[in-house]
Design an enzyme around this catalytic site. Structure first.
Site, short mmCIF file in Angstrom:
data_model
loop_
_atom_site.label_atom_id
_atom_site.label_comp_id
_atom_site.label_asym_id
_atom_site.label_seq_id
_atom_site.Cartn_x
_atom_site.Cartn_y
_atom_site.Cartn_z
CE LYS A 49 34.14 56.21 44.93
NZ LYS A 49 35.03 55.98 43.78
CG ASN A 50 32.07 55.32 41.50
OD1 ASN A 50 32.94 56.05 41.98
ND2 ASN A 50 32.05 54.02 41.67
CB CYS A 143 44.73 51.75 42.72
SG CYS A 143 43.42 50.67 42.16
NE ARG A 148 40.93 50.69 38.34
CZ ARG A 148 40.37 51.40 39.33
NH1 ARG A 148 40.91 51.38 40.52
NH2 ARG A 148 39.31 52.16 39.11
CG ASP A 331 32.57 49.46 42.83
OD1 ASP A 331 32.17 50.49 42.25
OD2 ASP A 331 33.64 48.91 42.57
NE ARG A 424 40.23 57.50 46.98
CZ ARG A 424 40.71 56.91 45.88
NH1 ARG A 424 41.60 55.97 45.98
NH2 ARG A 424 40.28 57.27 44.69
C1 EPZ Z 1 34.75 52.63 37.66
O1 EPZ Z 1 36.16 52.50 37.57
C2 EPZ Z 1 34.46 52.91 39.12
N1 EPZ Z 1 35.11 54.17 39.52
C3 EPZ Z 1 34.98 51.77 39.99
O2 EPZ Z 1 34.61 52.06 41.35
C4 EPZ Z 1 34.27 50.49 39.57
O3 EPZ Z 1 34.76 49.41 40.32
C5 EPZ Z 1 34.54 50.24 38.07
O4 EPZ Z 1 34.10 51.39 37.30
C6 EPZ Z 1 33.80 49.02 37.55
O5 EPZ Z 1 32.43 49.18 37.76
C7 EPZ Z 1 34.52 55.34 39.18
O6 EPZ Z 1 33.48 55.36 38.53
C8 EPZ Z 1 35.22 56.59 39.62
P1 EPZ Z 1 36.48 50.27 34.29
P2 EPZ Z 1 36.86 52.43 36.10
O7 EPZ Z 1 37.13 51.14 33.29
O8 EPZ Z 1 36.10 53.27 35.16
C9 EPZ Z 1 39.93 47.45 32.64
C10 EPZ Z 1 34.92 52.23 43.65
O9 EPZ Z 1 35.20 51.39 44.52
N2 EPZ Z 1 40.30 48.61 31.82
O10 EPZ Z 1 35.04 49.91 34.11
O11 EPZ Z 1 38.30 52.70 36.29
C11 EPZ Z 1 40.14 47.72 34.13
O12 EPZ Z 1 41.48 47.45 34.49
C12 EPZ Z 1 35.65 52.20 42.33
O13 EPZ Z 1 34.05 53.13 43.76
C13 EPZ Z 1 41.27 48.44 30.83
O14 EPZ Z 1 41.83 47.36 30.66
O15 EPZ Z 1 36.66 50.89 35.75
C14 EPZ Z 1 39.15 46.76 34.76
O16 EPZ Z 1 39.72 45.47 34.79
C15 EPZ Z 1 36.71 51.12 42.26
N3 EPZ Z 1 41.60 49.50 30.05
C16 EPZ Z 1 37.99 46.75 33.76
O17 EPZ Z 1 38.53 47.22 32.52
C17 EPZ Z 1 41.00 50.73 30.20
O18 EPZ Z 1 41.33 51.66 29.44
C18 EPZ Z 1 36.82 47.66 34.17
O19 EPZ Z 1 37.36 48.94 34.44
C19 EPZ Z 1 40.01 50.89 31.21
C20 EPZ Z 1 39.67 49.80 32.00
#
Ligand code: EPZ
Length: 448
Positions: A49-50, A143, A148, A331, A424
């Site tokens: 998915k990711n 969410c 996020r 995850d 999802r």
């Molecule tokens: C991706 O989400 C994945 N989703 C998530 O999978 C996964 O848990 C996550 O990466 C971490 O590996 C997809 O790829 C579609 P991040 P993403 O930006 O990109 C903070 C699942 O279950 N952050 O790496 O949204 C954020 O709040 C899903 O399949 C900021 O502060 O995650 C988090 O604490 C859930 N500012 C941390 O960084 C930003 O601009 C990591 O988030 C972006 C993120």
């Protein structure tokens, strides 16, 4: 280092508390499990998915027909198709192949009604901005697992020369040609790395991403972009360099296997004391899970594209701290917690990525698990055989998987509600588990 003005999201990140509004007519399916049976057999993993989500948005960088193979059948893919159709792209699925014909959009808007269903829609921002110089994308909002924010998507785009305003819950961006620069992410962000990598492919000059995410999905996206004519180096490391080109062309690309589904299926064999071989996966992508399961006492065999867990009737508690790849994947935290409820001893689970990713704890406790949680730390007092079937509520994607795994191990009947969360991100999980001998059924409830 460039320090963009802090972008304050005007629309407070909404926090779902398990009361996600369902679209009219969406069924509230439930999954019913009669647990206590050891799973046995072989199961194949679907596409990731990711990886598939960013790949589909990358197609916006080049008009024409793209072909993607090994695309999983998921609600999030459906939502992405909806958004691509809204952006004047035609999509056509034949089995696990998805063809995307990209045309110039009539409007460059990703509306709230679509984005609210899938936060990853924000990944259309970089490609639209780089290819067409404009985009209006609804703020994804929060969410169940956290607020996020998207500051690490916005600030680098400002640095590359975009003009961005946040107005009425939308990111409104426009630019001439983006100009490459050195981007240092203050912390690792998968989506931020993906958005900026895509945007930089059509920028003038070179962009260097430092402290970039190293997840396998980033490497898959870089391979696809290179197939489209992009010049990228360093993917899979923390420094990625992108040399901008004038234009890209459509491509054909196969989605990598879903490492999180692979880990989930492996744990389904482990938690039931079964013998399960997970195929069409990349063992190297779940190395930390394999290491932790071995540390806990499981006998795991690995091949080139498979991992097998052998029967084990006693395993011990181990601690995990979630971390960016190649650390323990956030995850898989919920699924591993289910496994630890059946271990002997005490496991300390520290969630370091998201601020609210323990929504499954209370549901596991309702099944008889002994877990105490304080902020980002959950302490699991394992007790083999303690789980009893119960009606439970899924709150987010990976929590749903955790509750299914717990139901497989529990004695008696477990009913998992709100499994639209599960749909999802898992391609027919219950069918895959049935194939391993699980007593698991999906029951559609009345339309609401
Ligand atoms: C991706 O989400 C994945 N989703 C998530 O999978 C996964 O848990 C996550 O990466 C971490 O590996 C997809 O790829 C579609 P991040 P993403 O930006 O990109 C903070 C699942 O279950 N952050 O790496 O949204 C954020 O709040 C899903 O399949 C900021 O502060 O995650 C988090 O604490 C859930 N500012 C941390 O960084 C930003 O601009 C990591 O988030 C972006 C993120």
């Amino acid at each position: 280092m460039y320090k963009a003005p802090l972008i304050v999201q005007t629309s407070p990140a909404k926090r779902h508390i398990g009361t996600t509004r369902l679209d009219q007519g969406q069924k509230m399916d439930v999954i019913v499990i009669n647990g206590g049976k050891a799973l046995e057999g072989t199961v194949a993993v679907s596409g990731a998915k990711n990886a598939a989500l960013p790949l589909l948005f990358a197609s916006l960088l080049a008009e024409g027909e793209h072909t993607f193979h090994n695309v999983p059948r998921l609600k999030d893919i459906d939502s992405t198709e909806l958004l691509l159709n809204h952006l004047n792209c035609a999509t056509r699925r034949v089995g696990n192949q998805l063809k995307v014909t990209v045309n110039r959009p009539d409007s460059f808007v990703a509306p709230y009604d679509i984005v609210r269903k899938m936060r990853a829609s924000i990944l259309c921002l970089g490609p639209l901005l780089a290819r067409y110089g404009k985009a209006k994308v609804s703020l994804p909002g929060g969410c169940a697992i956290g607020s996020r924010p998207i500051n690490m998507h916005i600030e680098p785009l400002l640095q590359l020369g975009a003009k961005i305003e946040i107005e009425n819950g939308y990111v409104i961006a426009q630019t001439g040609k983006l100009v490459g620069d050195r981007i240092v992410f203050e912390k690792v962000t998968v989506g931020g790395t993906e958005n900026i990598m895509m945007a930089a492919t059509l920028a003038r000059g070179t962009t260097v991403l430092e402290n970039a995410a190293m997840e396998p999905e980033i490497a898959d996206l870089a391979h696809c972009l290179r197939n489209m004519g992009a010049r990228i180096e360093g993917e899979g490391s923390s420094v990625i360099s992108i040399e901008g080109v004038d234009e890209l062309h459509p491509c054909e690309h196969g989605v990598i296997p879903d490492r999180i589904e692979a880990g989930t299926l492996l744990i389904s064999g482990a938690i039931t004391g079964g013998d399960v071989r997970v195929e069409q996966c990349v063992p190297g992508d779940i190395q930390t899970l394999i290491m932790k399961m071995r540390e806990s006492g499981f006998d795991l065999e690995t091949g080139e594209d498979w991992v097998r867990v052998k029967p084990c009737d006693h395993w011990t508690a181990v601690d995990i701290d979630t971390a960016p790849h190649p650390g323990f994947p956030t995850d898989l935290q919920a699924q591993f917690m289910a496994l630890m409820t059946q271990a002997s001893g005490t496991s300390v689970i520290t969630e370091q990525i998201f601020e609210n990713r323990f929504m499954h704890v209370q549901e596991l406790v309702r099944m008889g698990a002994n877990i105490t949680q304080k902020s980002q730390v959950a302490v699991v007092h394992g007790n083999p055989g303690e789980l009893g079937g119960a009606p439970v509520m899924a709150t987010d994607l990976r929590a749903s998987a955790c509750l299914v795994l717990a139901g497989l191990a529990a004695t008696g009947k477990t009913v998992v509600n709100r499994i639209y969360h599960l749909d999802r991100g898992y391609d027919h999980l219950e069918k895959k588990l049935q194939g391993l001998g699980a007593r698991i059924e999906r029951h559609p409830e009345a339309h609401i």
